[in-house]
Design an enzyme around this catalytic site. Structure first.
Site, short mmCIF file in Angstrom:
data_model
loop_
_atom_site.label_atom_id
_atom_site.label_comp_id
_atom_site.label_asym_id
_atom_site.label_seq_id
_atom_site.Cartn_x
_atom_site.Cartn_y
_atom_site.Cartn_z
N HIS A 49 -3.77 3.81 -7.91
CA HIS A 49 -3.34 2.47 -7.49
C HIS A 49 -4.26 1.38 -8.02
O HIS A 49 -3.87 0.21 -8.04
CB HIS A 49 -3.09 2.40 -5.98
CG HIS A 49 -4.29 2.21 -5.10
ND1 HIS A 49 -4.91 3.23 -4.44
CD2 HIS A 49 -4.98 1.09 -4.76
CE1 HIS A 49 -5.92 2.77 -3.71
NE2 HIS A 49 -5.98 1.46 -3.89
N ASP A 98 -4.31 10.38 -5.86
CA ASP A 98 -4.47 8.97 -6.24
C ASP A 98 -5.64 8.78 -7.23
O ASP A 98 -6.69 8.26 -6.88
CB ASP A 98 -4.70 8.14 -4.97
CG ASP A 98 -4.47 6.66 -5.19
OD1 ASP A 98 -4.44 6.22 -6.36
OD2 ASP A 98 -4.35 5.92 -4.19
N SER A 106 -11.74 1.54 -2.84
CA SER A 106 -10.80 2.41 -3.52
C SER A 106 -11.37 2.77 -4.88
O SER A 106 -11.82 1.92 -5.62
CB SER A 106 -9.46 1.72 -3.70
OG SER A 106 -8.69 1.91 -2.55
N1 ARG Z 1 -3.79 1.59 1.66
C1 ARG Z 1 -4.55 1.65 0.44
C2 ARG Z 1 -5.27 0.33 0.17
O1 ARG Z 1 -5.32 -0.52 1.03
C3 ARG Z 1 -3.70 2.09 -0.71
C4 ARG Z 1 -2.66 1.11 -1.15
C5 ARG Z 1 -1.84 1.56 -2.32
N2 ARG Z 1 -0.83 2.58 -2.00
C6 ARG Z 1 0.43 2.31 -1.53
N3 ARG Z 1 1.24 3.30 -1.26
N4 ARG Z 1 0.89 1.08 -1.39
O2 ARG Z 1 -5.45 -0.19 -0.87
N1 ASP Z 2 -6.95 1.32 0.01
C1 ASP Z 2 -8.11 0.42 0.04
C2 ASP Z 2 -8.48 -0.08 -1.36
O1 ASP Z 2 -7.64 -0.19 -2.21
C3 ASP Z 2 -9.26 1.10 0.70
C4 ASP Z 2 -9.26 0.88 2.19
O2 ASP Z 2 -8.84 -0.19 2.65
O3 ASP Z 2 -9.75 1.77 2.86
O4 ASP Z 2 -9.59 -0.51 -1.61
#
Ligand code: ARG
Ligand code: ASP
Length: 659
Positions: free
Chosen positions: A83, A205, A595
């Site tokens: 991502h 990921d 991330s």
């Molecule tokens: N929750 C994670 C973050 O805040 C991953 C986001 C990307 N993945 C998704 N399925 N939208 O960045």
């Molecule tokens: N998914 C988040 C990021 O892209 C990480 C988190 O918020 O724990 O940095």
């Protein structure tokens, strides 16, 4: 007396000290190293951060300005999240070469794909310059001098503890970063939005890049003559895996936390701001989801938008749940009362709480209006491009787009505080007779482009209002409920807190500077009697595999590997069964920006790549609850298995140092 009280409070609130809370400054990690070693870290503070010799920090980069990446070979090979590399992967994807869908693996250096606006930054050094600034040295001069220390260097001065300390950060930036490999989205984004922020998790990921440099190993703009960068340090990889209780350390760039804010601000977030934003987005997501369910073309069209709107929407819900469950507002209030009692006999701090509260009540409505405007009027499109108009699905979008205008106009109208209204909106509603009629007018003009006067006028007025709010708060960088005055008051408050609560282990809030977080592999009690173990496996992917469901339709190659149990050295026995570990949970204190961060074991070896948290633990941006706050990482053995068995790119693994 004070000490006894503080100890009691510490027990009561389970405030840090022994917990795994904290995002520590690498240059000061000596203060934590004893605790880290007690918990299983077998290296030294100098191994983590040193300016005299290569250290682990030389293997970590800020990736694309908002994620983290780590070096894993002597030839500049870099791992981050899928991502985080998404933009780059998407930019190279076409109908003929759809790398998002099918993945991509460069077979030679020549096949690695350059990326126009992608850069990575190494931290060269950081330095506490609080005293130099107090002695009258010029900030700009300090930055200018630091930039001249090397090719591609840039520098910034960052506040810690709301300005109680000032640090200089010197970075070396590389602009030639090429895409080397990515799994298909059905692995890299497996589970999609459905599983986002969720445990158990099965997302692979990750993506692979390579840093290129000039022949003398210095930063250089893209050139076919550039050569793979030779890093000062890269991380060795452990294929021995992790077990519950094992030490883990995360080295990366967390973006933004607010661990020391007053209860007033926490109640603002949990009782006013988050609930309003969640409600607005719920309606917005419903509108998009209905369109997506009704028409395959619209499913694709709204996919990215839906995902990005849903990401924070889900995070906020977890935040509210966590704060409510843990009664953070009232426990903070007690903490503040006790501080206030102490402050009565310390003139420097005797009015600070009242001053802070006063400033909060001055700015809260203005800031709330800003948030509402961002979520409503400012999130609408104010033009539709030629390209969009040429797309097949354009005409299909009309009812959905119109509905979004109606809905967001009404939400703005309902929620924006009276003193901070957008002038053109009020006028427009007046002229048209109702919010709906005004929404139709603006939308019709935009859609047919007969005349976009009304939308231009509205957009200008939205910007004017947002600008006026920022002016009244007196600060440009407004990521949180804050103002210039509030920041000055917090400088004093934090100084007082640290004097008063001297048993507490303070660490500066995250601000996208390099930090160390340490903890251990650990599950948690999800519900009464329901313990979530901290490891998932390929068996869970196979159980979810479903060709009918977009988010769970894995590539055939993965089914084949599973059928053959052809895991090579990446396989592991879990409950007596040969499988591949996929994701794990740990207690590391992380946030957005972490991330892509390396998850490192007690020997300094890479065991995983961080990519998420559980949604119910996202309260850790405000208060870290050790019983529930967990980060989620992809196990390095799954990453290697996918590179090897799905990408057939074992030559990349040959570059790495496996232990
Ligand atoms: N929750 C994670 C973050 O805040 C991953 C986001 C990307 N993945 C998704 N399925 N939208 O960045
Ligand atoms: N998914 C988040 C990021 O892209 C990480 C988190 O918020 O724990 O940095």
């Amino acid at each position: 007396m004070k000490r006894i009280f503080v100890t009691l409070m510490t027990l009561l609130l389970s405030l840090p000290v022994w917990a795994d809370e904290g995002m520590w400054l690498p240059s000061l990690i000596g203060e934590r190293i004893g605790d880290m070693q007690k918990k299983g870290f077998r290296l030294t503070a100098d191994d983590i951060y040193s300016i005299n010799q290569a250290s682990m920090k030389d293997a970590v980069v800020l990736f694309d300005g908002g994620c983290t990446g780590e070096l894993v070979s002597a030839e500049g090979l870099l791992l981050t999240n899928h991502h985080c590399g998404y933009g780059a992967i998407q930019s190279h994807s076409t109908v003929e070469h759809d790398y998002l869908t099918h993945g991509f693996w460069a077979r030679t250096h020549a096949e690695e794909l350059p990326n126009k606006d992608l850069s990575v930054c190494f931290l060269v050094r950081m330095e506490d310059i609080t005293e130099r600034l107090a002695a009258g040295e010029d900030r700009e001069e300090i930055i200018r001098a630091a930039c001249e220390e090397g090719v591609g260097y840039h520098a910034a001065i960052e506040q810690m503890y709301y300005g109680n300390q000032q640090f200089l950060f010197v970075y070396e930036q590389f602009d030639d970063v090429r895409l080397v490999g990515t799994p298909p989205s059905s692995i890299g984004k497996f589970g999609g939005d459905t599983d986002n922020w969720i445990w158990p998790r099965h997302t692979g990921d990750f993506s692979v890049f390579r840093i290129y440099a000039s022949k003398d190993n210095k930063p250089a703009a893209y050139s076919p003559d550039n050569v793979p960068y030779r890093p000062k340090r890269f991380l060795p990889i452990s294929t021995r895996g992790v077990r519950e209780g094992d030490f883990t350390m995360i080295y990366g760039f967390p973006g933004n936390t607010q661990e020391y804010i007053l209860s007033d601000a926490i109640s603002y977030i949990a009782e006013r701001s988050d609930p309003a934003k969640i409600a607005i987005r719920t309606g917005r997501l419903d509108i998009m989801a209905r369109a997506q369910a009704s028409d395959p073309a619209l499913r694709i069209h709204y996919a990215a938008k839906h995902a990005s709107v849903a990401n924070a929407w889900k995070k906020w819900q977890g935040e509210v749940l966590g704060i409510t469950r843990r009664k953070t507002v009232s426990s903070k209030r007690i903490y503040e009362q006790q501080f206030g009692a102490w402050a009565q006999s310390h003139p420097e701090y005797s009015t600070i709480l009242a001053d802070l509260r006063g400033e909060y009540s001055r700015i809260m409505d203005a800031y709330f209006a800003r948030e509402i405007i961002f979520e409503t009027l400012a999130s609408l499109p104010y033009s539709y491009s030629e390209e969009e108009r040429a797309e097949d699905c354009f005409s299909h979008r009309e009812p959905t787009e119109r509905e979004l205008f109606h809905y967001l106009f009404a939400e703005y109208d309902k929620r924006c505080p009276q003193d901070y209204r957008v002038e053109a909106f009020t006028e427009g509603v007046g002229e048209c007779g109702s919010t709906d009629a005004y929404a139709d007018k603006v939308f019709d003009e935009l859609w047919t482009r007969s005349d976009t006067l009304s939308s231009r006028k509205l957009l200008a007025s939205v910007k004017e209002r947002l600008g006026a709010i920022v002016d009244s708060l007196g600060t440009k960088s407004l990521r949180n409920l804050n103002s210039k005055r509030l920041n000055e008051l917090y400088t004093i408050y934090i100084k007082g807190l640290r004097e008063w609560d001297d048993a507490r282990a303070f660490y500066p809030d995250a601000n996208l500077t390099l930090r160390v977080a340490y903890g251990s592999i650990r599950g948690y009690e999800y519900a009464d009697g329901e313990y979530h173990i901290p490891q998932t496996t390929l068996e869970g992917i196979m159980a979810k595999d479903n060709q009918e469901v977009y988010d769970y339709n894995i590539p055939q190659a993965l089914r084949d590997v599973h059928a053959r149990k052809d895991y090579g050295r990446w396989g592991s026995r879990v409950n007596g069964k040969l499988t591949v570990p996929v994701c794990f949970l740990a207690t590391n204190h992380t946030t957005g920006g972490n991330s892509g961060s390396p998850v490192i074991n007690g020997n300094g070896e890479l065991v995983g790549i961080n990519f998420d948290r559980t949604w119910r633990s996202t309260m850790s941006d405000i208060e870290f609850d050790p019983s529930i706050c967990r980060n989620i990482a992809v196990d390095i053995r799954y990453v290697l298995m996918v590179i090897d068995r799905i990408g057939n790119a074992s030559y990349l693994i040959d570059e790495m140092e496996l232990r």
